[in-house]
Design a protein around this motif. Structure first.
Motif, PDB file in Angstrom:
ATOM      1  N   GLY A 198       1.122  -1.305  -0.003  1.00  0.00           N
ATOM      2  CA  GLY A 198       0.089   0.319   0.084  1.00  0.00           C
ATOM      3  C   GLY A 198       1.134   1.421   0.005  1.00  0.00           C
ATOM      4  N   ILE A 199       2.330   1.064  -0.469  1.00  0.00           N
ATOM      5  CA  ILE A 199       2.851   2.306  -0.844  1.00  0.00           C
ATOM      6  C   ILE A 199       2.786   2.839  -1.577  1.00  0.00           C
ATOM      7  CG2 ILE A 199       5.342   3.171  -0.068  1.00  0.00           C
ATOM      8  CD1 ILE A 199       5.723   0.905   2.482  1.00  0.00           C
ATOM      9  N   PRO A 200       3.255   4.346  -1.752  1.00  0.00           N
ATOM     10  CA  PRO A 200       2.769   4.951  -3.398  1.00  0.00           C
ATOM     11  C   PRO A 200       4.385   4.583  -3.518  1.00  0.00           C
ATOM     12  CG  PRO A 200       2.316   6.804  -1.400  1.00  0.00           C
ATOM     13  CD  PRO A 200       1.905   5.525  -1.013  1.00  0.00           C
ATOM     14  N   VAL A 201       4.342   4.230  -5.620  1.00  0.00           N
ATOM     15  CA  VAL A 201       5.818   4.359  -5.849  1.00  0.00           C
ATOM     16  C   VAL A 201       5.766   5.285  -6.971  1.00  0.00           C
ATOM     17  CG1 VAL A 201       7.053   3.147  -6.982  1.00  0.00           C
ATOM     18  CG2 VAL A 201       5.569   1.795  -5.317  1.00  0.00           C
ATOM     19  N   ALA A 202       6.744   6.488  -6.737  1.00  0.00           N
ATOM     20  CA  ALA A 202       7.436   7.169  -8.057  1.00  0.00           C
ATOM     21  C   ALA A 202       8.238   6.571  -8.317  1.00  0.00           C
ATOM     22  CB  ALA A 202       7.117   8.614  -7.451  1.00  0.00           C
ATOM     23  N   LEU A 203       8.645   7.455  -9.513  1.00  0.00           N
ATOM     24  CA  LEU A 203       9.902   6.279 -10.708  1.00  0.00           C
ATOM     25  C   LEU A 203      10.446   7.927 -10.959  1.00  0.00           C
ATOM     26  CD1 LEU A 203       9.226   3.665 -12.711  1.00  0.00           C
ATOM     27  CD2 LEU A 203      10.073   3.533 -10.314  1.00  0.00           C
ATOM     28  N   ILE A 218      12.584  -0.109 -17.440  1.00  0.00           N
ATOM     29  CA  ILE A 218      13.529  -0.070 -16.990  1.00  0.00           C
ATOM     30  C   ILE A 218      12.414  -0.762 -15.508  1.00  0.00           C
ATOM     31  CG2 ILE A 218      15.502  -0.720 -14.896  1.00  0.00           C
ATOM     32  CD1 ILE A 218      16.671   2.150 -17.204  1.00  0.00           C
ATOM     33  N   GLY A 219      11.905  -0.419 -15.232  1.00  0.00           N
ATOM     34  CA  GLY A 219      11.036  -0.404 -13.855  1.00  0.00           C
ATOM     35  C   GLY A 219       9.593  -1.567 -14.501  1.00  0.00           C
ATOM     36  N   CYS A 220       9.402  -1.616 -15.742  1.00  0.00           N
ATOM     37  CA  CYS A 220       9.155  -2.332 -16.310  1.00  0.00           C
ATOM     38  C   CYS A 220      10.047  -3.778 -15.835  1.00  0.00           C
ATOM     39  CB  CYS A 220       7.590  -2.300 -16.847  1.00  0.00           C
ATOM     40  SG  CYS A 220       6.959  -1.695 -17.200  1.00  0.00           S
ATOM     41  N   LEU A 221      10.449  -4.018 -16.867  1.00  0.00           N
ATOM     42  CA  LEU A 221      11.921  -5.039 -17.139  1.00  0.00           C
ATOM     43  C   LEU A 221      12.004  -5.596 -15.457  1.00  0.00           C
ATOM     44  CD1 LEU A 221      13.149  -3.845 -20.631  1.00  0.00           C
ATOM     45  CD2 LEU A 221      11.712  -6.119 -20.277  1.00  0.00           C
ATOM     46  N   GLU A 222      12.932  -4.529 -14.906  1.00  0.00           N
ATOM     47  CA  GLU A 222      13.552  -4.766 -13.662  1.00  0.00           C
ATOM     48  C   GLU A 222      12.893  -5.545 -12.375  1.00  0.00           C
ATOM     49  OE1 GLU A 222      16.442  -6.177 -14.209  1.00  0.00           O
ATOM     50  OE2 GLU A 222      17.396  -5.381 -15.819  1.00  0.00           O
ATOM     51  N   MET A 223      11.750  -4.141 -12.286  1.00  0.00           N
ATOM     52  CA  MET A 223      10.941  -4.383 -11.184  1.00  0.00           C
ATOM     53  C   MET A 223       9.879  -4.733 -11.067  1.00  0.00           C
ATOM     54  SD  MET A 223      12.508  -0.663  -8.903  1.00  0.00           S
ATOM     55  CE  MET A 223      11.579   0.248 -10.137  1.00  0.00           C
ATOM     56  N   GLY A 224       9.689  -5.779 -11.882  1.00  0.00           N
ATOM     57  CA  GLY A 224       7.417  -5.757 -12.100  1.00  0.00           C
ATOM     58  C   GLY A 224       6.344  -5.173 -12.522  1.00  0.00           C
ATOM     59  N   MET A 225       6.988  -3.962 -12.356  1.00  0.00           N
ATOM     60  CA  MET A 225       6.069  -2.425 -12.676  1.00  0.00           C
ATOM     61  C   MET A 225       4.819  -2.876 -13.659  1.00  0.00           C
ATOM     62  SD  MET A 225       7.562  -0.022 -10.921  1.00  0.00           S
ATOM     63  CE  MET A 225       6.350   1.006 -11.194  1.00  0.00           C
ATOM     64  N   THR A 226       3.892  -2.859 -13.492  1.00  0.00           N
ATOM     65  CA  THR A 226       3.277  -2.401 -15.200  1.00  0.00           C
ATOM     66  C   THR A 226       3.373  -1.502 -16.062  1.00  0.00           C
ATOM     67  OG1 THR A 226       1.303  -1.774 -13.902  1.00  0.00           O
ATOM     68  CG2 THR A 226       1.514  -4.777 -13.583  1.00  0.00           C
ATOM     69  N   PRO A 227       3.005  -1.926 -17.312  1.00  0.00           N
ATOM     70  CA  PRO A 227       2.504  -0.344 -17.610  1.00  0.00           C
ATOM     71  C   PRO A 227       2.478   0.901 -17.333  1.00  0.00           C
ATOM     72  CG  PRO A 227       2.785  -1.675 -19.377  1.00  0.00           C
ATOM     73  CD  PRO A 227       2.411  -2.892 -17.794  1.00  0.00           C
ATOM     74  N   ALA A 228       0.726   0.482 -17.182  1.00  0.00           N
ATOM     75  CA  ALA A 228      -0.146   2.106 -15.745  1.00  0.00           C
ATOM     76  C   ALA A 228       0.556   1.952 -14.493  1.00  0.00           C
ATOM     77  CB  ALA A 228      -1.307   1.016 -15.800  1.00  0.00           C
ATOM     78  N   GLU A 229       0.824   0.895 -13.553  1.00  0.00           N
ATOM     79  CA  GLU A 229       2.038   1.658 -12.884  1.00  0.00           C
ATOM     80  C   GLU A 229       2.789   2.945 -12.963  1.00  0.00           C
ATOM     81  OE1 GLU A 229       0.731  -2.606 -10.282  1.00  0.00           O
ATOM     82  OE2 GLU A 229       2.936  -2.799 -11.404  1.00  0.00           O
ATOM     83  N   ALA A 230       3.586   1.763 -14.012  1.00  0.00           N
ATOM     84  CA  ALA A 230       4.734   2.561 -13.999  1.00  0.00           C
ATOM     85  C   ALA A 230       4.546   3.967 -14.537  1.00  0.00           C
ATOM     86  CB  ALA A 230       5.648   2.099 -14.882  1.00  0.00           C
TER      87      ALA A 230
END
Length: 455
Positions: free
Chosen positions: A355-360, A380-392
């Motif tokens: 539940g912690i909001p994430v920024a890049l 990089i966030g999607c490939l290396e940290m498992g984020m979805t495009p919408a999250e990124a």
């Protein structure tokens, strides 16, 4: 380029990613008070024929083109009063927000990058004249004109990649006059425009060379930051927040707390570099400073940045802050880990699931992240940290805006908010991080005015 009316009607939009609904957090960064389905419906409007209307530099309406036109006419607006812009089926998003950069510096450090690739460690690079202090020496020696020229060139590259707001830290002078100069130059770049520049004071970036031979070097420099630099920064009135490099071997959690509490007493918001290399107590300190009662009550802690190596208690502290309504944005900097070849990235999924909001952000700097492209950081966030495009995308728009204390003004496409917009040469959110390093920006709008158009 910049000019034209700030009354704008964007038509022929394939999809609009509004990022509506406030700070995104929770599973899928789907919003604290909305269901995933409700947030998804609010976040992306698609189906072709969408439109965004801007009046006086602010969002007036967004939705299907016919609905927007009916709304404008019902509110007494003549369609002829708007400058028309055809999105040609492209995706429209909020302008991207880079919430962690070291924008102003002199010199580059490609030699140590190559040394690192050949196995050199930090101490070996330092002995060869590299590291933060080499940038401090070059920046102190540079003229105002040289620093401004470099800053303008970097901002132009960032604008061409869709960024419309940039945080800019000081921290490459480490003395009173030099830190004030960096803040003033950052402010000057923001006043020049078209990009918005948000200055942050980072006097506690490293212990400068002139203190290093003292037995009490770090303690003496902390006293200098609190007693001399911070009061001068507050009198100058440019910096909006204070940052500290809270890390083993730099400034520990107790020293960081002293600096940040002093900054809060002077009216500055607080943020910190935390747990980049090892658990340092930084995330725990951010959670403590975010408490709704205590010395920073009402100001909280805007963000904890890096977080590549938080402790379990650090993650729990940030989760408690988010659940209490005093969320600290976890601003993750994956381009830094990537450039350093660490192969160890911040645990984005753990943060999101807690539940912690994430920024890049890019962490633009000459030593560890010479990055100018937030879309590449999204990849990089999607490939290396498992984020979805919408999250990124949420992480470089509404959440990044919130990390700067600007979430009520920028970061989403909602009526009344500042019209910072990007038209992309792709039709979907999913394609933004998919095309690695591509030049996908067609048009950038800042405060309702066209400020960049590619060919």
């Amino acid at each position: 380029m910049s000019g034209g009316s700030n009354d704008l009607l964007i038509e022929g939009v394939g999809a609009v990613a509004t990022l509506a609904g406030g700070l995104w957090r929770g599973p899928g960064q789907s919003g604290a008070t909305q269901s995933g389905a409700a947030q998804a419906n609010a976040a992306v409007l698609s189906g072709g024929g969408m439109s965004v209307a801007v009046w006086g530099g602010r969002i007036l309406a967004v939705g299907p083109q016919a609905d927007v036109q009916r709304q404008l006419e019902a509110e007494g607006h003549s369609l002829d009063a708007f400058e028309r812009l055809n999105a040609r089926g492209g995706l429209v998003t909020p302008g991207l927000v880079d919430a962690h950069t070291h924008l102003l510096f002199a010199g580059t450090r490609e030699a140590e990058w190559q040394m690192r690739a050949q196995g050199a460690g930090y101490l070996e690079i330092l002995a060869a004249g590299g590291g933060i202090l080499s940038t401090v020496a070059a920046t102190r020696a540079a003229s105002d004109g040289e620093l401004l020229e470099g800053g303008r060139a970097r901002l132009a590259q960032m604008l061409a990649n869709g960024t419309t707001t940039v945080e800019a830290k000081s921290g490459y002078a480490l003395d009173v006059a030099g830190e004030l100069r960096l803040l003033e130059l950052a402010d000057r770049l923001g006043r020049e425009g078209p990009m918005e520049v948000v200055p942050t004071f980072l006097g506690a970036h490293a212990v400068p060379a002139e203190y290093r031979d003292r037995p009490d070097a770090t303690a003496a420099y902390v006293a200098h930051v609190i007693g001399e630099q911070l009061p001068a920064v507050a009198r100058q009135g440019i910096a909006r927040s204070c940052d500290v490099f809270c890390e083993r071997g730099v400034f520990d959690a107790a020293q960081s707390r002293r600096i940040l509490l002093a900054a809060a007493e002077l009216g500055l918001a607080v943020r910190l570099h935390a747990d980049e290399l090892a658990p340092s107590g930084g995330a725990e300190l951010a959670g403590e400073l975010a408490a709704p009662t205590g010395p920073t009550a009402g100001r909280g802690c805007l963000s904890a940045d890096h977080l590549a190596a938080p402790s379990e208690e650090g993650v729990a502290a940030l989760a408690r802050a988010a659940d209490s309504g005093s969320a600290v944005v976890a601003t993750l900097l994956p381009a830094t880990s990537w450039f350093l070849g660490k192969h160890h990235f911040a645990p984005a999924r753990r943060f999101i699931d807690a539940g912690i909001p994430v920024a890049l952000a890019t962490d633009l700097n000459p030593g560890t992240s010479p990055a100018l492209s937030l879309p590449l950081v999204m990849s990089i966030g999607c490939l290396e940290m498992g984020m979805t495009p919408a999250e990124a995308l949420a992480a470089v728009t509404i959440n990044a805006a919130s990390a700067l204390g600007l979430g009520a003004e920028i970061g989403s496409i909602e009526p009344g908010k500042q019209a910072d917009l990007v038209i992309w040469a792709v039709p979907t959110v999913e394609q933004l991080p998919y095309w690695l390093g591509a030049s996908l920006v067609r048009t950038v709008v800042k405060r309702g005015r066209l400020v960049f158009e590619r060919g």
